[in-house]
Structures are given as C-alpha cells and as structure tokens.
Write a protein that holds these residues in place. Sequence first.
Motif, PDB file in Angstrom:
ATOM      1  N   LEU A 157       5.841   9.027   1.306  1.00 17.63           N
ATOM      2  CA  LEU A 157       6.177   7.709   0.784  1.00 17.63           C
ATOM      3  C   LEU A 157       6.496   7.795  -0.703  1.00 17.63           C
ATOM      4  O   LEU A 157       6.086   8.738  -1.380  1.00 17.63           O
ATOM      5  CB  LEU A 157       5.019   6.733   1.010  1.00 17.63           C
ATOM      6  CG  LEU A 157       4.965   6.097   2.407  1.00 17.63           C
ATOM      7  CD1 LEU A 157       4.466   7.089   3.432  1.00 17.63           C
ATOM      8  CD2 LEU A 157       4.087   4.869   2.396  1.00 17.63           C
ATOM      9  N   SER A 158       7.234   6.801  -1.186  1.00 15.75           N
ATOM     10  CA  SER A 158       7.482   6.721  -2.621  1.00 15.75           C
ATOM     11  C   SER A 158       6.903   5.411  -3.118  1.00 15.75           C
ATOM     12  O   SER A 158       6.432   4.589  -2.333  1.00 15.75           O
ATOM     13  CB  SER A 158       8.969   6.782  -2.919  1.00 15.75           C
ATOM     14  OG  SER A 158       9.561   5.533  -2.644  1.00 15.75           O
ATOM     15  N   GLU A 159       6.981   5.206  -4.432  1.00 13.05           N
ATOM     16  CA  GLU A 159       6.402   3.989  -4.995  1.00 13.05           C
ATOM     17  C   GLU A 159       7.060   2.729  -4.435  1.00 13.05           C
ATOM     18  O   GLU A 159       6.455   1.667  -4.414  1.00 13.05           O
ATOM     19  CB  GLU A 159       6.451   4.016  -6.525  1.00 13.05           C
ATOM     20  CG  GLU A 159       7.826   4.216  -7.139  1.00 13.05           C
ATOM     21  CD  GLU A 159       8.228   5.696  -7.262  1.00 13.05           C
ATOM     22  OE1 GLU A 159       7.548   6.544  -6.660  1.00 13.05           O
ATOM     23  OE2 GLU A 159       9.211   5.989  -7.946  1.00 13.05           O
ATOM     24  N   LYS A 160       8.297   2.872  -3.938  1.00 12.05           N
ATOM     25  CA  LYS A 160       8.987   1.695  -3.402  1.00 12.05           C
ATOM     26  C   LYS A 160       8.459   1.279  -2.032  1.00 12.05           C
ATOM     27  O   LYS A 160       8.671   0.154  -1.596  1.00 12.05           O
ATOM     28  CB  LYS A 160      10.483   1.986  -3.288  1.00 12.05           C
ATOM     29  CG  LYS A 160      11.158   2.103  -4.633  1.00 12.05           C
ATOM     30  CD  LYS A 160      12.641   2.399  -4.476  1.00 12.05           C
ATOM     31  CE  LYS A 160      13.203   3.032  -5.723  1.00 12.05           C
ATOM     32  NZ  LYS A 160      13.666   4.403  -5.508  1.00 12.05           N
ATOM     33  N   ASP A 161       7.817   2.215  -1.353  1.00 10.45           N
ATOM     34  CA  ASP A 161       7.341   1.921   0.004  1.00 10.45           C
ATOM     35  C   ASP A 161       5.941   1.321   0.019  1.00 10.45           C
ATOM     36  O   ASP A 161       5.424   0.982   1.081  1.00 10.45           O
ATOM     37  CB  ASP A 161       7.307   3.218   0.841  1.00 10.45           C
ATOM     38  CG  ASP A 161       8.648   3.916   0.867  1.00 10.45           C
ATOM     39  OD1 ASP A 161       9.650   3.212   0.988  1.00 10.45           O
ATOM     40  OD2 ASP A 161       8.681   5.158   0.760  1.00 10.45           O
ATOM     41  N   VAL A 162       5.331   1.242  -1.152  1.00 12.02           N
ATOM     42  CA  VAL A 162       3.923   0.841  -1.186  1.00 12.02           C
ATOM     43  C   VAL A 162       3.743  -0.388  -2.063  1.00 12.02           C
ATOM     44  O   VAL A 162       4.376  -0.520  -3.100  1.00 12.02           O
ATOM     45  CB  VAL A 162       3.048   1.980  -1.760  1.00 12.02           C
ATOM     46  CG1 VAL A 162       1.570   1.618  -1.654  1.00 12.02           C
ATOM     47  CG2 VAL A 162       3.311   3.268  -1.025  1.00 12.02           C
ATOM     48  N   GLU A 163       2.871  -1.278  -1.625  1.00 13.12           N
ATOM     49  CA  GLU A 163       2.531  -2.423  -2.441  1.00 13.12           C
ATOM     50  C   GLU A 163       1.044  -2.342  -2.767  1.00 13.12           C
ATOM     51  O   GLU A 163       0.227  -2.105  -1.885  1.00 13.12           O
ATOM     52  CB  GLU A 163       2.829  -3.700  -1.661  1.00 13.12           C
ATOM     53  CG  GLU A 163       3.292  -4.823  -2.548  1.00 13.12           C
ATOM     54  CD  GLU A 163       3.946  -5.917  -1.727  1.00 13.12           C
ATOM     55  OE1 GLU A 163       3.243  -6.890  -1.430  1.00 13.12           O
ATOM     56  OE2 GLU A 163       5.129  -5.771  -1.367  1.00 13.12           O
ATOM     57  N   VAL A 164       0.760  -2.552  -4.040  1.00 14.22           N
ATOM     58  CA  VAL A 164      -0.627  -2.487  -4.469  1.00 14.22           C
ATOM     59  C   VAL A 164      -0.979  -3.814  -5.115  1.00 14.22           C
ATOM     60  O   VAL A 164      -0.257  -4.298  -5.981  1.00 14.22           O
ATOM     61  CB  VAL A 164      -0.838  -1.358  -5.510  1.00 14.22           C
ATOM     62  CG1 VAL A 164      -2.307  -1.245  -5.890  1.00 14.22           C
ATOM     63  CG2 VAL A 164      -0.335  -0.031  -4.973  1.00 14.22           C
ATOM     64  N   GLN A 170     -10.005 -10.060  -7.550  1.00 15.84           N
ATOM     65  CA  GLN A 170     -11.413 -10.326  -7.267  1.00 15.84           C
ATOM     66  C   GLN A 170     -12.118  -9.155  -6.600  1.00 15.84           C
ATOM     67  O   GLN A 170     -12.767  -9.297  -5.568  1.00 15.84           O
ATOM     68  CB  GLN A 170     -11.544 -11.590  -6.420  1.00 15.84           C
ATOM     69  CG  GLN A 170     -11.089 -12.804  -7.225  1.00 15.84           C
ATOM     70  CD  GLN A 170     -11.038 -14.063  -6.392  1.00 15.84           C
ATOM     71  OE1 GLN A 170     -11.538 -14.094  -5.284  1.00 15.84           O
ATOM     72  NE2 GLN A 170     -10.434 -15.094  -6.926  1.00 15.84           N
ATOM     73  N   GLY A 171     -11.929  -8.017  -7.202  1.00 13.42           N
ATOM     74  CA  GLY A 171     -12.664  -6.849  -6.731  1.00 13.42           C
ATOM     75  C   GLY A 171     -12.136  -6.239  -5.451  1.00 13.42           C
ATOM     76  O   GLY A 171     -12.755  -5.356  -4.882  1.00 13.42           O
ATOM     77  N   GLN A 172     -10.989  -6.733  -4.985  1.00 12.33           N
ATOM     78  CA  GLN A 172     -10.412  -6.179  -3.762  1.00 12.33           C
ATOM     79  C   GLN A 172      -9.066  -5.552  -4.057  1.00 12.33           C
ATOM     80  O   GLN A 172      -8.166  -6.215  -4.567  1.00 12.33           O
ATOM     81  CB  GLN A 172     -10.214  -7.289  -2.740  1.00 12.33           C
ATOM     82  CG  GLN A 172     -11.280  -7.282  -1.698  1.00 12.33           C
ATOM     83  CD  GLN A 172     -10.910  -8.170  -0.533  1.00 12.33           C
ATOM     84  OE1 GLN A 172      -9.811  -8.702  -0.451  1.00 12.33           O
ATOM     85  NE2 GLN A 172     -11.846  -8.320   0.364  1.00 12.33           N
ATOM     86  N   LEU A 173      -8.959  -4.292  -3.698  1.00 11.10           N
ATOM     87  CA  LEU A 173      -7.694  -3.599  -3.872  1.00 11.10           C
ATOM     88  C   LEU A 173      -7.027  -3.518  -2.502  1.00 11.10           C
ATOM     89  O   LEU A 173      -7.643  -3.086  -1.530  1.00 11.10           O
ATOM     90  CB  LEU A 173      -7.950  -2.197  -4.418  1.00 11.10           C
ATOM     91  CG  LEU A 173      -6.735  -1.322  -4.673  1.00 11.10           C
ATOM     92  CD1 LEU A 173      -5.980  -1.804  -5.892  1.00 11.10           C
ATOM     93  CD2 LEU A 173      -7.158   0.122  -4.873  1.00 11.10           C
ATOM     94  N   VAL A 174      -5.776  -3.978  -2.439  1.00 13.40           N
ATOM     95  CA  VAL A 174      -5.071  -3.959  -1.157  1.00 13.40           C
ATOM     96  C   VAL A 174      -3.874  -3.019  -1.259  1.00 13.40           C
ATOM     97  O   VAL A 174      -3.031  -3.161  -2.137  1.00 13.40           O
ATOM     98  CB  VAL A 174      -4.595  -5.377  -0.755  1.00 13.40           C
ATOM     99  CG1 VAL A 174      -3.882  -5.330   0.584  1.00 13.40           C
ATOM    100  CG2 VAL A 174      -5.770  -6.337  -0.697  1.00 13.40           C
ATOM    101  N   LEU A 175      -3.829  -2.041  -0.376  1.00 13.82           N
ATOM    102  CA  LEU A 175      -2.701  -1.109  -0.312  1.00 13.82           C
ATOM    103  C   LEU A 175      -1.974  -1.387   0.992  1.00 13.82           C
ATOM    104  O   LEU A 175      -2.583  -1.378   2.052  1.00 13.82           O
ATOM    105  CB  LEU A 175      -3.187   0.341  -0.293  1.00 13.82           C
ATOM    106  CG  LEU A 175      -4.223   0.768  -1.331  1.00 13.82           C
ATOM    107  CD1 LEU A 175      -4.668   2.196  -1.054  1.00 13.82           C
ATOM    108  CD2 LEU A 175      -3.624   0.670  -2.719  1.00 13.82           C
ATOM    109  N   SER A 176      -0.663  -1.654   0.898  1.00 15.10           N
ATOM    110  CA  SER A 176       0.062  -1.869   2.139  1.00 15.10           C
ATOM    111  C   SER A 176       1.452  -1.281   2.020  1.00 15.10           C
ATOM    112  O   SER A 176       1.959  -1.037   0.931  1.00 15.10           O
ATOM    113  CB  SER A 176       0.138  -3.362   2.468  1.00 15.10           C
ATOM    114  OG  SER A 176       0.747  -4.056   1.405  1.00 15.10           O
ATOM    115  N   GLY A 177       2.063  -1.052   3.161  1.00 16.39           N
ATOM    116  CA  GLY A 177       3.391  -0.461   3.162  1.00 16.39           C
ATOM    117  C   GLY A 177       3.728   0.048   4.537  1.00 16.39           C
ATOM    118  O   GLY A 177       3.077  -0.279   5.523  1.00 16.39           O
TER     119      GLY A 177
END
Lengths: 159, 133
Positions: free
Chosen positions: A74-81, A85-92
């Motif tokens: 994956l590249s940075e374009k394929d991932v959303e960060v 409120q203390g929650q980190l969400v990684l999606s892609g």
Amino acid sequence: MAMNIVPRRKREEGGELSHPIDLFRRQMDRLFEDFWGETGLMSRFAAGEAAFLPRVDIAESDKEVVVTAELPGLSEKDVEVSLSQGQLVLSGKKKSEREEKDKSFHLVERSYGSFKRVVDLPVALQEDKAQASFKNGVLTVKVPKSAEAKSRKIQIQGD
Amino acid sequence: MADQEKGAMERREETRPAERTRIEREYSPDVDIYETEKELVLVADMPGVERQSVDVDLSGGVLTVTGRVKARRLDDGFGCIDCEFRPGDFSRSFALSEEIDSSKIEASMSRGVLRVRLPKATPESRKIAIKEG
C-alpha cells in the motif's frame, strides 16, 4: 453504527458523568462493529474477500506513543488515518492483483480487501501534533503525550 | 474475538536446520506464486524491508528470498503497549520444479512487496542438438 448490543438508556437532562456501563456499552459496540459492521470481518467474508487485517504495534516512551502498522503493497494514498479522543482509526483497501485470467496460482497466502482497525490509545495525547509517515509498506504514527501523561519521577523522602 | 483475530494475523516463524547467528527473529513471509505461459512469479509481503536489504538466491534448484529489517523503532526508552509483531527478518526457500532460465531472473521491491520473475527456459534452450555422425 449498525447495532447496539446493550440497550441505550435515555440520558437524563443536565449531562451526567459517564457511567461505567456507558463505557462498557461503547466497548461492546465497538467489538461487535469490528466483526459485524460494514467493514467488519463478517461482511468481508460474505463479499468473498479474504480478510486483510494489518498487524499493529503500539509502543510508548516517556514523551510519545508510536503506532506501527504493516501494510505491504500500500501507499499513503491507499490509507486513511484519523485520530480523535484517544482512538486511532486506520482504514483503506489492499487491492487484489488476481484478476488476470492467464495465471494459474500455485500458492495464495497474501490477503486483500478493505480493512479498518480501531486502536485505543491508553494515555492522554496531544492529538493535534500527531505525525504519520509511510515507508516500505510500514505506516508509523507518532503522537506526543500531553503534559499530564508524561511520566515524572517521584522522589521518596526518608525519615 | 481478540484472540482469534490475533491468531489469524500471527506471523509464522521460519524454522531452519541450523541456528542463526543473529538475535533478531526470522519470519516466513506471506507469499503468492503464480504461473503464466512464460514465467513463474513469486510475490512476497515483506513490510519494512528496503530494496538494498533484499537477497534473492537460486542454487541447486532452491530459490531463497531473504529480507533484512532494521530495528525500526523501539529504541531505548520505548516499551510495548500492545505488540502484535516485532521487527524481524524475512526468509523463505522454495524448491523449483519448472526449468528456470536462471540468467534471466528479475527481482523488484516496491512498498514492502518483493516480486521475483522467473522466466521458464525455452524449449529451444533445453533442446540438445544432435550431430550427424
């Protein structure tokens, strides 16, 4: 959110402190959401996608929290960060390369598909100062701790 | 469910007949192998491995791919809160059944994914010319 496992009680007026059961309900909802929700394991299984879930490490020092996720291909374009409120969400989405028909596969171990991982960060952070970088298929998110969360050495006084 | 989830993601550690001289772990990368008319292609997920740290070797019909990972964080003063993986090298070997033209093997590394193209030896190059005698 698709469903709530614990029935939602009507909130009394005047805003109260969050009850432990509210916290419990949130955690349970998240757990079920991860499994049954739109991008959960179950829906991806139903859509015939092999479940791709990146591995995630969470580490901390005195000053910061560092989250590392393995996202090969994956590249940075394929991932959303996102972080709130203390929650980190990684999606892609990790795209499949298997469309071509003139290939015959001998071995298939790599997995593809959409993913979403929710990571709870356990300490107070300066979320506006988060930094993310991507290198060789590894995503690194660094978030400095807030002043209150930084550890301090406490002097113990003798008699 | 958390346990199951982790189980599914767990890395396999590569086992070898001889011990390693390095302290880092060695993992078996996830691999796809497919074949087209002309070539065999191996694709391996090696997140964190740079292009310069990859080694592809074919000897005695055994293809070995190795990727070295720099200890990328966890410097002094860092502790694990929740660690599903630890940095480690990747290595895996395959016995090749097809006749491969070893002079034409190509490997490329992009975004932590290694791709090795192994062209099949053409029938002409395998054929032995028969002289008139």
